[in-house]
Write a protein that holds these residues in place. Sequence first.
Motif: not given
Length: 512
Positions: A117, A280, A282, A327
């Motif tokens: 992503r 992370s 994610r 991010h």
Amino acid sequence: MAVEFGARTVRVTPGRHRAADRLPPFAWGEVATITAVAGVLLFARLDRYDYGGDELYFLGAGRHPAVSYADQGPGVPLLAALAEHLAPNDTVALRLPALLMTLIAVVLSALIARELRGGRGAQTLAALAYAVTPAAVLQAAMLSTYCFAATLAALISWLFIRWVRTHSDHLLVLAGIVAALDFQVEWPALLVWAAFALGFALLGPRQIFTRPAWWIGTGLLAVSVVPAALWQHANDWPQLAMGALIRDQRDLASMPWEIVLLTGPMGVLLLAGMWAGFRSPRLLPYRFLIPVVVIGVAGVLGGCLRPAHTVSAFPGLFAAGAVYLAHVRLPRRLRTAGVALTAVATAICVGAVLGLPRPQSELRQPTDRYARFDWRSRVFGPGGWDDLLTGVDAAYRRVPMDQLPGLVLVTQNYWQAAALDHYGPPVGFPAVYSPHRGYAYFEPPPDAGTTVLYIGTERPQVALGIDFAETVELARIDKWFGYPGVNQHVAVWKCRYPSTPWSAAWPGLRRL
């Protein structure tokens, strides 16, 4: 459905991802530009280097097709044979597959970033990071097993990452097919698949083992192993002995430095990717990749794998690092430093592509140790084949006419054999044999070959371990700036009447 990731359970939707989970658009323009620029630069230097010793060996092995070889699978020799058939003596045609594999790895870096992503910026950074590593420059330079194995292993990673998101089981079958192809290049493909299995077992999603497609993919890999395993069994498993040989040849203390040289300045992004893999949220669903990286690095540091085997992890780690940095809020100073680091990495690689190889006239010290081969080949390019050919030709001309019928060439190492096998026939040289590496498992010299020209750095009786009724040195090849074993410290001996027939002695002469 519930999917287990180690100690945690996550709810996911089976089948294809929902519309709300659609990935960011692929950065077609940016990635295509990076790939095209890298392709043009790397293509322009494909013919600057002379044949490498291993490239000549691939050509020689391609003339002896088999389901397996002593030190590799059949994939690269078959491609070398095809290139030689379509464009004889063309180094560009021979190396085009290596360039293609490098460019595919650049695109894979961006695709993996998208799967994680990452947006256009992350995808672009991941692609650029791979393109400007010294590893990519080396991967595209010459035909090698590593140039295929690195990209194929990265492709398997992408397929598994995509499966975790989509649960489209055909991806598992495709991964098995790619692994089977990878095995036809190098046996470490089995270690890669086993590391993935361990990652799934330890960190999830363990549901992959309930999917028939996983077992179909594993079965395809297993079936692809059978022909090679039968050949290895019939020849006392020389491939397994290669691991110990690699370990004995490596300087373990220099392993970390060699990995740093492969990564260049973009190694900082690799470290960010490793950090993201552990920290992370994610990237939680993709932590099955951690054992793959850890086992690969451990194998390199332990000496069983070469540093180049770590390159297969670069696309995934670059992608993870790029997505992670996209991010998190980095201070402007760090962002500026990152841009400067990327610019330095780009300048280094562009400079290496445009400035190498350097002319041999710039050599200032002899290559007196085999350990210096790799560095010198990268900076000045391989060579010495013309001196080797000239020396053997001088010796061949000194053989009396009545001794020429049935005469054969026997070399001490496989590079000598491959060079004479490639360059010798057009000038009328006889057949070439060697008890070294893959050549040792081709056919032995005929028993009728009672007169041989032996090419090596040691006396024939010492190197071969057999006696001859007559041994005479006919020529010496010893260039001050030559390569040991190619055009330095090499002698050509005429040997007559071996004490043991070649067919009986040959199995005991083989060495890796």
